[in-house]
Design a protein around this motif. Structure first.
Motif, PDB file in Angstrom:
ATOM      1  N   ARG A  91     -12.046 -10.187 -49.592  1.00  0.00           N
ATOM      2  CA  ARG A  91     -10.871 -11.017 -49.815  1.00  0.00           C
ATOM      3  C   ARG A  91      -9.775 -10.222 -50.525  1.00  0.00           C
ATOM      4  N   HIS A 123      -7.037 -15.638 -49.167  1.00  0.00           N
ATOM      5  CA  HIS A 123      -7.184 -15.247 -47.765  1.00  0.00           C
ATOM      6  C   HIS A 123      -5.934 -14.532 -47.279  1.00  0.00           C
ATOM      7  N   ARG A 169      -4.544 -21.510 -48.537  1.00  0.00           N
ATOM      8  CA  ARG A 169      -5.423 -20.340 -48.697  1.00  0.00           C
ATOM      9  C   ARG A 169      -4.645 -19.070 -48.998  1.00  0.00           C
ATOM     10  N   SER A 172     -11.316 -17.802 -42.322  1.00  0.00           N
ATOM     11  CA  SER A 172     -11.228 -18.776 -43.404  1.00  0.00           C
ATOM     12  C   SER A 172     -11.979 -20.048 -43.029  1.00  0.00           C
TER      13      SER A 172
END
Length: 231
Positions: free
Chosen positions: A122, A190, A184, A139
């Motif tokens: 990540r 992400h 995210r 994700s």
């Protein structure tokens, strides 16, 4: 009863083409990321830095996006679809109900397993806004969001009466999926390609389930059709 047959909403051939396109896009994206192609990596890191900078040092924004992450987590979306499936079963829409239950069950297996394909780390920050322990691609939140939006759209187009009602519900479901997906990136957990890959995976699982539904219905219809007597 349903206002439209599933085959009238998204037919067998169209479903097959959509599924093929989604899988092809997912395979290409995965291959590009596996090769660490510099242009995509550069865009990923630039977008990640931009998203993180919008939230870092903004306590209210960080709290908001953390709330979205909890409320919009995949298990919540799966449960909502399963409950909707149960409602459809109680209303006599057996095929639609089974499909709505089967799709999130399948996604619950496929999406977590897909994270082992690349073992991608990540984004790393000195002061992380949120901490996740699984790998980055694809994700899981985005996969759940893609599944949710696609499933709701197909159900609404099949069951809801009135164009205004249908489009309001569909736009609402898509908006929810977009917010969950953007979350995210803004939380810095992400990359953009992780989110796109997750969306593609979630929609592909949903369309694959729809394709199976249509094939089962067609087979049952053929079995019930009486054959012409031989002369």
């Amino acid at each position: 009863m349903t206002t439209r047959a599933p085959d009238d909403v998204l037919g067998l051939r169209a479903s097959a083409w959509w599924l093929g396109g989604l899988i092809a896009a997912l395979v290409v994206l995965t291959a590009v990321l596996a090769s660490a192609w510099h242009p995509v990596e550069a865009v990923d890191h630039a977008v990640a830095r931009w998203g993180y900078s919008l939230t870092y040092r903004h306590g209210l924004r960080a709290s908001l996006w953390r709330t979205v992450a909890v409320v919009g987590q995949p298990m919540v979306l799966r449960v909502l679809l399963v409950l909707t499936g149960v409602v459809q079963l109680l209303r006599g829409r057996r095929a639609l109900g089974v499909w709505l239950i089967a799709v999130p069950v399948a996604e619950n297996v496929i999406a977590p397993f897909s994270k082992y394909l690349l073992n991608r780390p990540r984004p790393h920050w000195l002061h992380p806004l949120a901490v996740e322990h699984s790998t980055s691609y694809p994700s899981g939140h985005a996969a759940g969001a893609g599944m949710f939006a696609c499933a709701v759209a197909l159900v609404v187009l099949t069951t809801a009466r009135g164009r205004a009602v249908r489009w309001t519900l569909i736009i609402g479901a898509v908006a929810v999926a977009v917010v969950i997906s953007v979350d995210r990136i803004l939380l810095g957990v992400h990359y953009l390609s992780d989110v796109v890959g997750g969306n593609l995976l979630g929609v592909a699982i949903t369309v694959a389930g729809w394709l199976v539904l249509l094939l089962v219905q067609r087979r049952r219809g053929a079995a019930r059709t009486p054959t012409a007597p031989r002369r």
